[in-house]
Design an enzyme around this catalytic site. Structure first.
Site, PDB file in Angstrom:
ATOM      1  CB  ILE A  59     -32.724  -9.486 -21.699  1.00 49.41           C
ATOM      2  CG1 ILE A  59     -33.363 -10.298 -22.718  1.00 49.41           C
ATOM      3  CG2 ILE A  59     -32.589  -8.201 -21.759  1.00 49.41           C
ATOM      4  CD1 ILE A  59     -34.712  -9.551 -23.061  1.00 49.41           C
ATOM      5  CE1 TYR A 200     -44.076 -11.453 -20.312  1.00 54.28           C
ATOM      6  CE2 TYR A 200     -44.471 -11.055 -22.631  1.00 54.28           C
ATOM      7  CZ  TYR A 200     -43.731 -11.069 -21.517  1.00 54.28           C
ATOM      8  OH  TYR A 200     -42.187 -10.435 -22.044  1.00 54.28           O
ATOM      9  CE  LYS A 204     -42.949  -8.043 -19.642  1.00 51.10           C
ATOM     10  NZ  LYS A 204     -42.043  -7.417 -18.848  1.00 51.10           N
ATOM     11  CB  SER A 235     -34.024 -15.558 -22.533  1.00 50.48           C
ATOM     12  OG  SER A 235     -35.297 -15.680 -22.457  1.00 50.48           O
TER      13      SER A 235
HETATM   14  N1  LIG Z   1     -37.020 -13.159 -24.129  1.00 49.05           N
HETATM   15  C1  LIG Z   1     -37.808 -12.624 -24.807  1.00 49.05           C
HETATM   16  O1  LIG Z   1     -38.312 -13.050 -25.803  1.00 49.05           O
HETATM   17  C2  LIG Z   1     -38.156 -11.257 -24.045  1.00 49.05           C
HETATM   18  C3  LIG Z   1     -39.121 -10.569 -24.969  1.00 49.05           C
HETATM   19  C4  LIG Z   1     -39.706  -9.236 -24.534  1.00 49.05           C
HETATM   20  C5  LIG Z   1     -39.557  -8.973 -23.205  1.00 49.05           C
HETATM   21  N2  LIG Z   1     -38.926  -9.950 -22.379  1.00 49.05           N
HETATM   22  C6  LIG Z   1     -38.795  -9.421 -20.896  1.00 49.05           C
HETATM   23  O2  LIG Z   1     -37.362  -9.495 -20.615  1.00 49.05           O
HETATM   24  C7  LIG Z   1     -37.343  -9.795 -19.155  1.00 49.05           C
HETATM   25  C8  LIG Z   1     -36.178 -10.629 -19.068  1.00 49.05           C
HETATM   26  O3  LIG Z   1     -36.535 -11.865 -19.414  1.00 49.05           O
HETATM   27  P1  LIG Z   1     -35.746 -12.825 -20.157  1.00 49.05           P
HETATM   28  O4  LIG Z   1     -35.977 -13.116 -21.511  1.00 49.05           O
HETATM   29  O5  LIG Z   1     -34.196 -12.588 -19.850  1.00 49.05           O
HETATM   30  O6  LIG Z   1     -35.898 -14.350 -19.348  1.00 49.05           O
HETATM   31  P2  LIG Z   1     -35.035 -15.243 -18.167  1.00 49.05           P
HETATM   32  O7  LIG Z   1     -33.766 -15.439 -18.836  1.00 49.05           O
HETATM   33  O8  LIG Z   1     -36.228 -16.147 -17.796  1.00 49.05           O
HETATM   34  O9  LIG Z   1     -34.876 -14.054 -17.097  1.00 49.05           O
HETATM   35  C9  LIG Z   1     -35.753 -13.641 -16.135  1.00 49.05           C
HETATM   36  C10 LIG Z   1     -35.086 -13.048 -14.991  1.00 49.05           C
HETATM   37  O10 LIG Z   1     -35.927 -12.655 -13.817  1.00 49.05           O
HETATM   38  C11 LIG Z   1     -35.807 -13.132 -12.708  1.00 49.05           C
HETATM   39  N3  LIG Z   1     -36.789 -13.186 -12.060  1.00 49.05           N
HETATM   40  C12 LIG Z   1     -37.868 -13.978 -12.261  1.00 49.05           C
HETATM   41  N4  LIG Z   1     -38.675 -14.224 -11.087  1.00 49.05           N
HETATM   42  C13 LIG Z   1     -38.444 -13.178 -10.275  1.00 49.05           C
HETATM   43  C14 LIG Z   1     -38.574 -12.689  -8.762  1.00 49.05           C
HETATM   44  N5  LIG Z   1     -39.840 -13.379  -8.164  1.00 49.05           N
HETATM   45  N6  LIG Z   1     -37.770 -12.105  -8.256  1.00 49.05           N
HETATM   46  C15 LIG Z   1     -36.740 -11.518  -8.716  1.00 49.05           C
HETATM   47  N7  LIG Z   1     -36.168 -11.843  -9.966  1.00 49.05           N
HETATM   48  C16 LIG Z   1     -36.947 -12.964 -10.831  1.00 49.05           C
HETATM   49  C17 LIG Z   1     -34.891 -14.512 -12.779  1.00 49.05           C
HETATM   50  O11 LIG Z   1     -34.115 -14.540 -11.976  1.00 49.05           O
HETATM   51  P3  LIG Z   1     -34.264 -15.783 -10.709  1.00 49.05           P
HETATM   52  O12 LIG Z   1     -34.929 -16.868 -11.114  1.00 49.05           O
HETATM   53  O13 LIG Z   1     -32.957 -15.884 -10.116  1.00 49.05           O
HETATM   54  O14 LIG Z   1     -34.872 -14.982  -9.623  1.00 49.05           O
HETATM   55  C18 LIG Z   1     -34.043 -13.985 -14.061  1.00 49.05           C
HETATM   56  O15 LIG Z   1     -32.780 -13.438 -13.996  1.00 49.05           O
HETATM   57  C19 LIG Z   1     -38.632 -10.013 -18.596  1.00 49.05           C
HETATM   58  O16 LIG Z   1     -39.388  -8.997 -17.995  1.00 49.05           O
HETATM   59  C20 LIG Z   1     -39.385 -10.504 -19.921  1.00 49.05           C
HETATM   60  O17 LIG Z   1     -40.718 -10.014 -19.918  1.00 49.05           O
HETATM   61  C21 LIG Z   1     -38.225 -11.035 -22.712  1.00 49.05           C
END
Ligand SMILES: NC(=O)c1ccc[n+]([C@@H]2O[C@H](COP(=O)([O-])OP(=O)(O)OC[C@H]3O[C@@H](n4cnc5c(N)ncnc54)[C@H](OP(=O)(O)O)[C@@H]3O)[C@@H](O)[C@H]2O)c1
Length: 322
Positions: A59, A200, A204, A235
């Protein structure tokens, strides 16, 4: 008199039926649907300096593309610098900005001691931060009984304390300028109880509590706070999700057949929520969106209903398999 009351009743019933149809046909809450049709477009953010964490994938990555198209200046943060540089290239290719409008700033959300100097680096480069998007985070999959306290702690550290730490560095600068916008990537799991993800869900819910309070405290100080709440979105989230055991990653894959929102659409809706300064935005396909409305307005009924549905069915809905 009776006629008048009858017509009032019909009017209210008709309005509710229309709202229900909009919810069933929509992929976001009614305020955001309204804002996307009649409100500001993301281009209203042109020239704003936006710091996005977790910009190396999912995202956060797509939000960077969306905001680059809108003409925002971007600071991209995450741990993997190579991935951030890839995202930067794509922003330059498809966006409406120049090379100097993007700062790649590697940052580990868990290294709290680096957050102050990172904030200074962004300020030195752009001289201001208009919008902070706290997006970095990891999910978690395991039953409550199978989840060790170490995992609870790790999830809270990343999804809650990391977000608080960075926000507490950036907020004083916004208060000094008497303007700013803090956004947090919460989740529909921050509004409901997501089975097999208690840590989780807890993290949140905590974000919702902390940042809705910040929003109230900032309401007369020209600082906006936006809680972005996506439902299931494609994602890398399942790849790196915590399990119940410390040091383990789920390594899960999302199947294209699953009912999840596309990442670009989620990012587009997030950008619209930012442009319109919404307090909270629910971004989800149905039946998750309808569930969120049910839990918000009829919590007791929804709890009874969800218990009747059973864990298996709830898990299927949660993973986009219904
Ligand atoms: N996908 C869904 O269904 C969904 C639904 C609701 C909410 N969300 C929320 O959306 C957000 C983004 O998730 P996503 O779905 O896009 O997943 P994603 O593709 O796994 O992205 C997660 C991002 O967080 C970064 N990250 C993880 N650990 C980190 C750390 N210790 N320090 C700095 N950066 C860190 C990762 O980058 P690096 O590994 O390069 O550090 C990556 O860029 C999250 O907060 C998640 O809870 C996702």
């Amino acid at each position: 008199m009776l006629d008048f009351l009858f017509y009032c009743f019909l009017g209210i019933l008709f309005t509710y039926i229309i709202l229900l149809v909009l919810i069933l046909m929509g992929d976001c809450d009614l305020y955001l649907q309204f804002a996307s049709k009649f409100g500001k477009k993301p281009s209203a953010l042109k020239g704003k300096v936006v710091w996005i964490t977790g910009a190396s994938s999912g995202i956060g990555e797509c939000l960077a593309y969306e905001l680059a198209k809108a003409g925002c200046k971007l600071c991209l943060s995450a741990r993997r610098e190579q991935e951030l540089n890839r995202v930067k290239k794509q922003c330059l290719l498809h966006g409406n900005i120049k090379e100097e409008d993007i700062l790649v700033l590697p940052l580990d959300a868990l290294k709290f001691e680096t957050h102050s100097s990172a904030t200074q680096d962004v300020l030195k480069y752009f001289s201001k931060i208009d919008i902070l998007v706290n997006n970095a985070g990891r999910s978690q999959r395991a039953l409550f009984e199978e989840t060790s306290l170490d995992i609870d702690r790790e999830v809270i550290e990343l999804n809650v304390l990391g977000v608080l730490s960075l926000t507490k560095q950036v907020l004083p600068h916004m208060l000094e300028r008497k303007e700013g916008h803090i956004a947090v990537m919460s989740s529909i799991a921050g509004k409901l109880s997501a089975p097999s993800s208690a840590s989780y869900t807890g993290s949140k819910h905590a974000i919702q509590g902390w940042f809705s309070t910040l929003g109230v405290e900032m309401s007369d100080r020209n600082i906006k706070v936006t809680l972005l709440c996506p439902g299931p979105v494609f994602s890398n989230l399942l790849e790196t999700a915590f399990t119940g055991k410390a040091g383990e990653e789920l390594k899960g894959k999302m199947e294209s057949s699953e009912k999840r929102m596309s990442t670009p659409r989620c990012a587009e809706l997030c950008a619209l929520a930012l442009a319109n300064g919404l307090d909270e935005a629910w971004i989800a396909l149905n039946p998750v969106l309808l569930f969120t409305y049910m839990f918000q307005y009829f919590p007791n009924l929804s709890r009874v209903g969800s218990k009747r549905m059973g864990l298996k069915m709830l898990k299927k809905i949660r993973e986009g398999k219904v």
